[in-house]
Scaffold this active site. Structure first.
Site, PDB file in Angstrom:
ATOM      1  N   TYR A 191       0.834  -1.215   0.000  1.00 22.79           N
ATOM      2  CA  TYR A 191       0.000   0.000   0.000  1.00 22.79           C
ATOM      3  C   TYR A 191       0.867   1.264   0.000  1.00 22.79           C
ATOM      4  O   TYR A 191       0.843   2.059  -0.939  1.00 22.79           O
ATOM      5  CB  TYR A 191      -0.909  -0.048   1.221  1.00 22.79           C
ATOM      6  CG  TYR A 191      -1.731   1.188   1.491  1.00 22.79           C
ATOM      7  CD1 TYR A 191      -1.889   1.660   2.789  1.00 22.79           C
ATOM      8  CD2 TYR A 191      -2.368   1.890   0.465  1.00 22.79           C
ATOM      9  CE1 TYR A 191      -2.667   2.783   3.058  1.00 22.79           C
ATOM     10  CE2 TYR A 191      -3.137   3.010   0.719  1.00 22.79           C
ATOM     11  CZ  TYR A 191      -3.275   3.462   2.026  1.00 22.79           C
ATOM     12  OH  TYR A 191      -4.043   4.582   2.292  1.00 22.79           O
ATOM     13  N   ILE A 192       1.681   1.439   1.037  1.00 20.02           N
ATOM     14  CA  ILE A 192       2.492   2.657   1.122  1.00 20.02           C
ATOM     15  C   ILE A 192       3.629   2.598   0.107  1.00 20.02           C
ATOM     16  O   ILE A 192       3.962   3.589  -0.542  1.00 20.02           O
ATOM     17  CB  ILE A 192       3.020   2.846   2.560  1.00 20.02           C
ATOM     18  CG1 ILE A 192       1.844   2.929   3.528  1.00 20.02           C
ATOM     19  CG2 ILE A 192       3.880   4.104   2.650  1.00 20.02           C
ATOM     20  CD1 ILE A 192       2.218   2.828   4.982  1.00 20.02           C
ATOM     21  N   ALA A 226       3.652   5.093  14.764  1.00 21.54           N
ATOM     22  CA  ALA A 226       3.293   5.846  15.977  1.00 21.54           C
ATOM     23  C   ALA A 226       3.048   4.911  17.155  1.00 21.54           C
ATOM     24  O   ALA A 226       3.091   5.328  18.309  1.00 21.54           O
ATOM     25  CB  ALA A 226       2.036   6.670  15.712  1.00 21.54           C
ATOM     26  N   PHE A 256       1.765   7.841  11.288  1.00 18.97           N
ATOM     27  CA  PHE A 256       0.550   7.753  12.080  1.00 18.97           C
ATOM     28  C   PHE A 256      -0.442   6.886  11.312  1.00 18.97           C
ATOM     29  O   PHE A 256      -0.085   5.724  11.016  1.00 18.97           O
ATOM     30  CB  PHE A 256       0.114   9.185  12.474  1.00 18.97           C
ATOM     31  CG  PHE A 256       0.947   9.641  13.660  1.00 18.97           C
ATOM     32  CD1 PHE A 256       2.293   9.959  13.500  1.00 18.97           C
ATOM     33  CD2 PHE A 256       0.421   9.663  14.942  1.00 18.97           C
ATOM     34  CE1 PHE A 256       3.093  10.316  14.586  1.00 18.97           C
ATOM     35  CE2 PHE A 256       1.215  10.028  16.046  1.00 18.97           C
ATOM     36  CZ  PHE A 256       2.544  10.336  15.854  1.00 18.97           C
ATOM     37  N   TYR A 289       3.939  -6.564  17.457  1.00 17.26           N
ATOM     38  CA  TYR A 289       4.217  -5.741  16.279  1.00 17.26           C
ATOM     39  C   TYR A 289       4.966  -4.478  16.705  1.00 17.26           C
ATOM     40  O   TYR A 289       6.040  -4.170  16.166  1.00 17.26           O
ATOM     41  CB  TYR A 289       2.914  -5.367  15.566  1.00 17.26           C
ATOM     42  CG  TYR A 289       3.050  -4.189  14.647  1.00 17.26           C
ATOM     43  CD1 TYR A 289       2.518  -2.951  14.978  1.00 17.26           C
ATOM     44  CD2 TYR A 289       3.753  -4.294  13.446  1.00 17.26           C
ATOM     45  CE1 TYR A 289       2.657  -1.859  14.146  1.00 17.26           C
ATOM     46  CE2 TYR A 289       3.906  -3.203  12.605  1.00 17.26           C
ATOM     47  CZ  TYR A 289       3.356  -1.984  12.968  1.00 17.26           C
ATOM     48  OH  TYR A 289       3.511  -0.898  12.146  1.00 17.26           O
ATOM     49  N   ARG A 333      -7.309   9.588  16.222  1.00 21.97           N
ATOM     50  CA  ARG A 333      -6.114   9.196  15.484  1.00 21.97           C
ATOM     51  C   ARG A 333      -5.698  10.322  14.551  1.00 21.97           C
ATOM     52  O   ARG A 333      -6.509  11.224  14.265  1.00 21.97           O
ATOM     53  CB  ARG A 333      -6.390   7.928  14.651  1.00 21.97           C
ATOM     54  CG  ARG A 333      -6.600   6.667  15.481  1.00 21.97           C
ATOM     55  CD  ARG A 333      -5.338   6.226  16.187  1.00 21.97           C
ATOM     56  NE  ARG A 333      -5.526   4.971  16.919  1.00 21.97           N
ATOM     57  CZ  ARG A 333      -5.988   4.888  18.162  1.00 21.97           C
ATOM     58  NH1 ARG A 333      -6.323   5.987  18.825  1.00 21.97           N
ATOM     59  NH2 ARG A 333      -6.086   3.708  18.759  1.00 21.97           N
ATOM     60  N   ARG A 344     -11.961  -2.491  21.462  1.00 25.02           N
ATOM     61  CA  ARG A 344     -11.067  -3.504  20.904  1.00 25.02           C
ATOM     62  C   ARG A 344      -9.820  -3.577  21.777  1.00 25.02           C
ATOM     63  O   ARG A 344      -9.217  -2.549  22.092  1.00 25.02           O
ATOM     64  CB  ARG A 344     -10.684  -3.131  19.460  1.00 25.02           C
ATOM     65  CG  ARG A 344      -9.761  -4.080  18.757  1.00 25.02           C
ATOM     66  CD  ARG A 344      -9.554  -3.697  17.295  1.00 25.02           C
ATOM     67  NE  ARG A 344      -8.756  -2.468  17.152  1.00 25.02           N
ATOM     68  CZ  ARG A 344      -8.377  -1.985  15.957  1.00 25.02           C
ATOM     69  NH1 ARG A 344      -8.750  -2.584  14.837  1.00 25.02           N
ATOM     70  NH2 ARG A 344      -7.654  -0.869  15.899  1.00 25.02           N
TER      71      ARG A 344
HETATM   72  C1  WQD Z   1      -8.260   3.260  14.195  1.00 27.50           C
HETATM   73  C2  WQD Z   1      -9.414   3.489  15.150  1.00 27.50           C
HETATM   74  C3  WQD Z   1     -10.167   1.521  16.288  1.00 27.50           C
HETATM   75  C4  WQD Z   1     -11.745  -0.607  12.825  1.00 27.50           C
HETATM   76  C5  WQD Z   1      -2.989   0.357  13.448  1.00 27.50           C
HETATM   77  C6  WQD Z   1      -1.565   0.012  13.798  1.00 27.50           C
HETATM   78  C7  WQD Z   1      -0.641   1.021  13.195  1.00 27.50           C
HETATM   79  C8  WQD Z   1      -0.873   1.100  11.718  1.00 27.50           C
HETATM   80  C9  WQD Z   1      -2.331   1.447  11.432  1.00 27.50           C
HETATM   81  C10 WQD Z   1       0.738  -0.334  10.723  1.00 27.50           C
HETATM   82  C11 WQD Z   1      -9.255   2.713  16.440  1.00 27.50           C
HETATM   83  C12 WQD Z   1     -11.252   2.069  15.373  1.00 27.50           C
HETATM   84  C13 WQD Z   1     -11.136   0.342  13.633  1.00 27.50           C
HETATM   85  C14 WQD Z   1     -13.134  -0.865  12.960  1.00 27.50           C
HETATM   86  C15 WQD Z   1     -13.253   0.798  14.674  1.00 27.50           C
HETATM   87  N1  WQD Z   1      -0.526  -0.131  11.137  1.00 27.50           N
HETATM   88  N2  WQD Z   1     -11.884   1.035  14.521  1.00 27.50           N
HETATM   89  N3  WQD Z   1     -13.840  -0.149  13.873  1.00 27.50           N
HETATM   90  O1  WQD Z   1      -5.259   0.743  15.459  1.00 27.50           O
HETATM   91  O2  WQD Z   1      -4.846   3.230  15.132  1.00 27.50           O
HETATM   92  O3  WQD Z   1      -3.331   1.600  14.016  1.00 27.50           O
HETATM   93  O4  WQD Z   1      -3.126   0.436  12.048  1.00 27.50           O
HETATM   94  O5  WQD Z   1       1.590   0.440  10.473  1.00 27.50           O
HETATM   95  O6  WQD Z   1       0.677   0.638  13.472  1.00 27.50           O
HETATM   96  O7  WQD Z   1      -1.437   0.093  15.205  1.00 27.50           O
HETATM   97  O8  WQD Z   1      -5.663   1.853  13.208  1.00 27.50           O
HETATM   98  O9  WQD Z   1      -7.547   1.817  11.640  1.00 27.50           O
HETATM   99  O10 WQD Z   1      -7.132  -0.228  13.097  1.00 27.50           O
HETATM  100  O11 WQD Z   1      -8.058   1.855  14.109  1.00 27.50           O
HETATM  101  O12 WQD Z   1     -13.919   1.440  15.519  1.00 27.50           O
HETATM  102  O13 WQD Z   1     -13.732  -1.731  12.253  1.00 27.50           O
HETATM  103  O14 WQD Z   1     -10.608   2.994  14.532  1.00 27.50           O
HETATM  104  O15 WQD Z   1     -10.733   1.102  17.528  1.00 27.50           O
HETATM  105  O16 WQD Z   1      -9.754   3.507  17.495  1.00 27.50           O
HETATM  106  P1  WQD Z   1      -4.833   1.853  14.581  1.00 27.50           P
HETATM  107  P2  WQD Z   1      -7.124   1.259  12.956  1.00 27.50           P
END
Ligand code: WQD
Length: 338
Positions: free
Chosen positions: A12-13, A126, A177, A149, A230, A290
């Site tokens: 992706y990135i 982050a 982030f 991770y 976020r 979660r």
């Molecule tokens: C964001 C927010 C969830 C899905 C992770 C990794 C990070 C990077 C990005 C690798 C959270 C909420 C999510 C859903 C929801 N990965 N959510 N319903 O957890 O901040 O970061 O992914 O580089 O390293 O830690 O991203 O998009 O999973 O979640 O409510 O079906 O959305 O609880 O608050 P996250 P995310």
């Protein structure tokens, strides 16, 4: 023209960074094992850039392959994306994460050292800040891990710090982030396999009808609307940050930087912005928290601005719109402009 090796460049990135580097005049070779990317992205990258893509299928764990790559190609720098990145999966399979993420970095850097290629951009995250209490996050804050991770990313940063004391490494450590969105052409974007873990690709699947509703993981956090905050950044802004990072390394300027917008956005705010772009209601329900989620993660982006001259340009609406355009184009098989 400097030549750059992108490990994980079909991801992706990586794929978005590939386009930004080619457009900035770099030569680029992609190394990817296609374990988490579709080989069809190579044809679409060729369509996007109007040129053949130099891609080598393989893994950064293959020392002999890396040795051949550095012997055959005059590589000036490396961007190391190739790693496993799913928090939940890392809890279930930590050894796979240690092998790929930590073993991959040591194998790559050993091959670079043998070839005396010292410029490396490392893809960090982050989540190395653990569960911070003070915001916005600055680069000198303490590191910790809340998952295997995150442990691999903290460990890799520490490995690179110590390696740079022994050899003339010129390192760019970029702490991403939350990357979201897609290239404006809708030819490349986030293409998670199966049920997406991350928020925006999941909302996108609700918009296409592949998923029936979004589960909002908790609305009882200490935030304005109760849902987690976020720092979402457009993937093309992130790609641009890599171009600037490499240009700094070619000037001998090492750095370790947050790459974010500095603007905290809640789960419900992102859902609402995506719904506005799609133009119809996207169902959601409040679900239990979660495990492993932290309430807030957002950056102080000022050091990237002062050290790289980087500042994110694209807003939340563009992040959602580009994602929605990509998802629709992928469903039609890119029949437009064919
Ligand atoms: C964001 C927010 C969830 C899905 C992770 C990794 C990070 C990077 C990005 C690798 C959270 C909420 C999510 C859903 C929801 N990965 N959510 N319903 O957890 O901040 O970061 O992914 O580089 O390293 O830690 O991203 O998009 O999973 O979640 O409510 O079906 O959305 O609880 O608050 P996250 P995310």
């Amino acid at each position: 023209m400097p030549h750059i090796l992108l490990t994980g460049g079909a991801g992706y990135i990586g794929s978005h960074t590939y386009v930004a580097l080619v457009e900035a005049g770099f030569g680029v070779t992609i190394l990817d094992d296609f374990s988490n990317s579709d080989a069809s992205v190579v044809d679409r990258l060729s369509r996007l850039t109007g040129a053949d893509v130099d891609v080598v299928e393989g893994t950064v764990l293959d020392r002999a392959l890396l040795t051949r790559l550095f012997a055959e190609k005059a590589i000036d720098g490396v961007v190391h994306f190739a790693a496993k990145k799913a928090v939940g999966e890392s809890v279930a399979r930590p050894l796979d994460y240690f092998e790929t993420n930590i073993g991959g970095l040591t194998t790559l850097t050993q091959a670079m050292r043998a070839a005396e290629v010292w410029r490396l951009v490392f893809s960090s995250t982050a989540t190395v800040y653990g569960e911070p209490e003070v915001f916005p996050l600055t680069e000198d804050m303490p590191l910790s891990h809340t998952s295997p991770y995150a442990f691999t990313k903290v460990t890799c940063e520490r490995i690179l710090e110590q390696a740079a004391r022994a050899d003339p490494w010129v390192l760019g450590v970029l702490r991403y982030f939350n990357p979201v969105g897609a290239h404006g052409s809708a030819l490349i974007g986030e293409d998670p396999r199966g049920v997406p873990e991350n928020l925006m690709p999941y909302v996108a699947k609700v918009a296409t009808g592949e998923m029936s509703e979004l589960r909002v993981f908790g609305d009882d956090y200490d935030t304005p609307d109760g849902t987690c905050l976020r720092d979402y950044i457009h993937v093309m802004d992130l790609a641009d940050a890599h171009v600037k990072s490499l240009q700094a390394l070619l000037d001998g300027r090492a750095h370790r930087l947050n790459i974010g917008t500095g603007n905290p956005v809640s789960v419900l705010e992102l859902h609402g912005a995506y719904q506005d772009v799609v133009g119809r209601e996207l169902p959601y329900r409040i679900a239990p928290r979660r495990a492993g989620d932290v309430p807030k993660l957002y950056a102080d982006p000022s050091r990237a601005r002062s050290e790289l001259g980087f500042e994110a340009q694209r807003d939340l609406e563009e992040m959602c719109r580009s994602s929605w355009n990509w998802v629709q184009a992928r469903m039609t098989g890119w029949t437009f402009n064919s």
